[in-house]
Design a protein around this motif. Structure first.
Motif, PDB file in Angstrom:
ATOM      1  N   GLU A   1       3.100  -8.449   6.255  1.00  0.00           N
ATOM      2  CA  GLU A   1       2.292  -9.433   5.526  1.00  0.00           C
ATOM      3  C   GLU A   1       3.196 -10.366   4.712  1.00  0.00           C
ATOM      4  N   ASP A   2       2.958 -10.502   3.440  1.00  0.00           N
ATOM      5  CA  ASP A   2       3.710 -11.467   2.637  1.00  0.00           C
ATOM      6  C   ASP A   2       5.160 -11.053   2.410  1.00  0.00           C
TER       7      ASP A   2
ATOM      8  N   ASP B   1       5.438   3.092  -4.682  1.00  0.00           N
ATOM      9  CA  ASP B   1       6.549   2.366  -5.279  1.00  0.00           C
ATOM     10  C   ASP B   1       7.875   3.055  -4.960  1.00  0.00           C
ATOM     11  N   ALA B   2       7.861   4.378  -4.938  1.00  0.00           N
ATOM     12  CA  ALA B   2       9.095   5.123  -4.658  1.00  0.00           C
ATOM     13  C   ALA B   2       9.593   4.850  -3.245  1.00  0.00           C
ATOM     14  N   PHE B   3       8.671   4.850  -2.281  1.00  0.00           N
ATOM     15  CA  PHE B   3       9.061   4.566  -0.896  1.00  0.00           C
ATOM     16  C   PHE B   3       9.643   3.171  -0.783  1.00  0.00           C
ATOM     17  N   ASN B   4       8.950   2.190  -1.315  1.00  0.00           N
ATOM     18  CA  ASN B   4       9.399   0.811  -1.176  1.00  0.00           C
ATOM     19  C   ASN B   4      10.703   0.556  -1.923  1.00  0.00           C
ATOM     20  N   ALA B   5      10.911   1.249  -3.032  1.00  0.00           N
ATOM     21  CA  ALA B   5      12.169   1.099  -3.764  1.00  0.00           C
ATOM     22  C   ALA B   5      13.339   1.656  -2.954  1.00  0.00           C
TER      23      ALA B   5
ATOM     24  N   GLY C   1       0.802  -1.219   0.000  1.00  0.00           N
ATOM     25  CA  GLY C   1       0.000   0.000   0.000  1.00  0.00           C
ATOM     26  C   GLY C   1       0.831   1.263   0.000  1.00  0.00           C
ATOM     27  N   GLU C   2       2.117   1.160   0.363  1.00  0.00           N
ATOM     28  CA  GLU C   2       2.999   2.324   0.259  1.00  0.00           C
ATOM     29  C   GLU C   2       3.345   2.575  -1.212  1.00  0.00           C
TER      30      GLU C   2
END
Length: 227
Positions: free
Chosen positions: A172-173, A138-142, A135-136
């Motif tokens: 989660e996963d 893509d930029a944050f997770n990258a 849910g975050e």
């Protein structure tokens, strides 16, 4: 070497002459208590990776006459505290009484620790984790992925006997991504999952991985292991 799982991200590591207490947190005395008199003839180091309440329990400050404190910069201490304190920033190395302590940069707060005592190397990740939140953006997770891998890669070439790495089920996963990357890239004789919020099934799940024979099966607070 004896390892005791205390609670959350808290572990006690005991060698023949040194005791290392990492990120001790009891939830107001609810969980496993440490008694330094039990290892009175060992050097005693209290290591705090950062000041978050689930990693820093001020109960440790009552041992100022016995402990050497290794604290990440920013860990709050009460005014006038008198103790033997070494403050550490990320990417520093110090040697104290024959124990070498090296820090990495957390991608949350504070530091991670690589501690060498004798011929033993122990890694405690603190809140350095692959914090991929569903849910975050893509930029944050990258950026999280890059920051985690960049720091862990700094351990390449180290022979680490014991590692403590987060496996947070709130992700989660993605809860196992940090452990996967760590074990595939660095490895350890024994990997202890941590920061799993009393969901002990996480440990059993990780033992199903290709590296699962190296994962400690933690079942309760206060459980002791010999490595």
């Amino acid at each position: 070497m004896n390892i005791t799982y205390l609670h959350h991200s808290g572990f006690l590591v005991e060698t023949h002459d040194t005791a290392l207490l990492f990120d001790y947190y009891t939830e107001n005395g609810k969980y496993h208590q440490v008694h330094p008199e039990d290892f009175a003839h060992r050097k005693f180091f209290v290591l705090v990776s950062h000041g978050h309440g689930d990693h820093f329990d001020q109960i440790v400050l009552k041992w100022a006459d016995r402990a050497h404190y290794i604290l990440a910069e920013g860990v709050p201490l009460p005014a006038g505290f008198q103790g033997d304190v070494t403050w550490m920033k990320p990417h520093e190395t110090v040697s104290i009484d024959g124990v070498e302590i090296r820090t990495l940069q957390s991608n949350d707060e504070g530091v991670a620790f690589l501690v060498k005592t004798g011929h033993t190397a122990v890694f405690h990740s603190g809140d350095l984790n692959w914090w991929h939140w569903n849910g975050e953006s893509d930029a944050f997770n990258a950026e999280i992925a890059d920051s985690f891998r960049r720091e862990i890669d700094l351990l390449k070439g180290e022979e680490i006997e014991v590692a403590f790495v987060p496996a947070d089920p709130r992700l989660e996963d993605k809860y196992d991504w940090a452990v996967d990357y760590y074990m595939q890239t660095i490895g350890a004789k024994v990997l202890f999952p941590m920061h799993f919020w009393r969901q002990f099934a996480v440990c059993e799940q990780l033992r199903q991985k290709p590296y699962g024979a190296h994962v400690a099966w933690i079942r309760k607070e206060g459980e002791a292991f010999t490595v």
